[in-house]
Design a protein around this motif. Structure first.
Motif, PDB file in Angstrom:
ATOM      1  N   LEU A  22       0.825  -1.201   0.000  1.00 34.35           N
ATOM      2  CA  LEU A  22       0.000   0.000   0.000  1.00 34.35           C
ATOM      3  C   LEU A  22       0.865   1.258   0.000  1.00 34.35           C
ATOM      4  CD1 LEU A  22      -2.507  -1.253   2.667  1.00 34.35           C
ATOM      5  CD2 LEU A  22      -3.209  -0.452   0.401  1.00 34.35           C
ATOM      6  N   GLU A  87      -6.257   5.254  -4.216  1.00 39.24           N
ATOM      7  CA  GLU A  87      -7.567   4.803  -3.748  1.00 39.24           C
ATOM      8  C   GLU A  87      -7.524   4.255  -2.334  1.00 39.24           C
ATOM      9  OE1 GLU A  87      -9.067   2.058  -6.592  1.00 39.24           O
ATOM     10  OE2 GLU A  87      -9.151   3.534  -8.223  1.00 39.24           O
ATOM     11  N   ALA A  88      -6.364   3.757  -1.914  1.00 41.18           N
ATOM     12  CA  ALA A  88      -6.215   3.205  -0.566  1.00 41.18           C
ATOM     13  C   ALA A  88      -4.781   3.423  -0.123  1.00 41.18           C
ATOM     14  CB  ALA A  88      -6.569   1.721  -0.534  1.00 41.18           C
ATOM     15  N   ASP A 110     -12.777   5.277   4.515  1.00 40.50           N
ATOM     16  CA  ASP A 110     -12.892   4.110   3.641  1.00 40.50           C
ATOM     17  C   ASP A 110     -11.653   3.903   2.779  1.00 40.50           C
ATOM     18  OD1 ASP A 110     -13.678   6.557   2.392  1.00 40.50           O
ATOM     19  OD2 ASP A 110     -14.574   5.432   0.741  1.00 40.50           O
ATOM     20  N   ARG A 111     -10.799   4.913   2.653  1.00 39.31           N
ATOM     21  CA  ARG A 111      -9.579   4.797   1.861  1.00 39.31           C
ATOM     22  C   ARG A 111      -8.364   4.448   2.713  1.00 39.31           C
ATOM     23  NH1 ARG A 111     -10.088  10.175  -1.970  1.00 39.31           N
ATOM     24  NH2 ARG A 111      -8.224   9.318  -2.978  1.00 39.31           N
ATOM     25  N   ARG A 113      -6.249   2.112   5.139  1.00 44.93           N
ATOM     26  CA  ARG A 113      -6.106   0.695   5.499  1.00 44.93           C
ATOM     27  C   ARG A 113      -5.297   0.505   6.778  1.00 44.93           C
ATOM     28  NH1 ARG A 113      -9.502   1.046   2.447  1.00 44.93           N
ATOM     29  NH2 ARG A 113      -9.767   0.042   0.408  1.00 44.93           N
ATOM     30  N   ALA A 266      -4.342  -6.512   3.689  1.00 43.94           N
ATOM     31  CA  ALA A 266      -4.969  -5.923   2.496  1.00 43.94           C
ATOM     32  C   ALA A 266      -4.977  -6.914   1.337  1.00 43.94           C
ATOM     33  CB  ALA A 266      -4.207  -4.668   2.100  1.00 43.94           C
TER      34      ALA A 266
END
Length: 266
Positions: A22, A87-88, A110-111, A113, A266
């Motif tokens: 990520l 996005e994450a 929500d984005r 992690r 993830a």
């Protein structure tokens, strides 16, 4: 600095094609800039994308006088991630940056992690604190930051910190725009209470604090660790308010272990 048409100056380093790792987004504290994350950019950008913006009013980003609430900083970060098509991510912040990270989680959780909260605290400002922050904003506008930087340097970093680290921290503080710093102080004076938010964080969290931090003591970190549903607490020995600069090897080791865990999930 990457070329970018939008609001914030920023660093964007590392590979962006490895979906197994990520992106790491790092938010600096006050009154600093993105160079406070230099040891982390050096350590992590070879293997993952690392994004470190200059907040509005700091570094090479535009200065907006007045008052900058934490949610405005969070909106800026959100817009930057939109432009960079992130996005994450794993989101981290130190001190004021940690409070902005909480505001970011509240705004676009929500984005996120994984959440890294270093040398920070979630409570709203006290009445006395509001008076103090506004008075300091007035002082910085009158005098600039050099006198303030001289006074607080050995609270930002421990008196026994390396001279090169002290020089870097002092340089960041004295280079900061008085108007930008004052706007942030006035905005932080009105910040909301994030303690309830922490109990609703649905992702893993890493709480880090310098053992000798007097701005945000270990007790504050312990309280955040207790409130977060899934968190790890790391206390960095022989460090004050900026353990990522004072003890980068220890800070990076804790962050690496956390990132490995979040990537696996993830």
């Amino acid at each position: 600095m990457s070329p970018f048409p939008a609001f914030l100056a920023f660093e964007d380093r590392g590979p962006d094609a490895d979906s197994s790792r990520l992106p790491l987004v790092l938010i600096h504290g006050h009154p600093f800039d993105r160079t406070m994350w230099a040891p982390q950019l050096a350590a992590f950008a070879p293997s993952r994308r690392v994004i470190a913006p200059d907040l509005r009013g700091y570094g090479a980003s535009p200065v907006v006088p007045g008052s900058t609430p934490l949610d405005v900083f969070a909106r800026d970060v959100e817009e930057l991630l939109d432009e960079l098509k992130v996005e994450a991510c794993v989101l981290g912040g130190l001190s004021m940056g940690g409070q902005i990270a909480m505001a970011c989680y509240d705004r676009f959780g929500d984005r996120v992690r994984g959440l890294v909260l270093a040398d920070t605290f979630p409570a709203a400002e006290t009445p006395e604190g509001k008076v103090g922050r506004n008075a300091m904003a007035d002082r910085l506008l009158r005098e600039g930051l050099r006198g303030y930087a001289d006074e607080v340097l050995e609270k930002m970093v421990a008196p026994y910190a390396d001279d090169a680290v002290k020089a870097h921290v002092h340089r960041m503080m004295t280079a900061t725009s008085p108007e930008g710093a004052a706007a942030a102080l006035r905005g932080r004076a009105e910040r909301p209470d994030y303690r309830d938010l922490l109990t609703r964080v649905r992702v893993p969290a890493l709480v880090v604090v310098g053992e000798d931090d007097t701005y945000t003591p270990v007790a504050d970190a312990e309280a955040m660790h207790a409130a977060l549903p899934d968190s790890t607490l790391t206390v960095i020995a022989r460090a004050a308010h900026l353990p990522n600069l004072e003890r980068p090897a220890e800070f990076n080791a804790a962050l690496e272990a956390f990132l490995t865990r979040v990537d696996a999930g993830a």
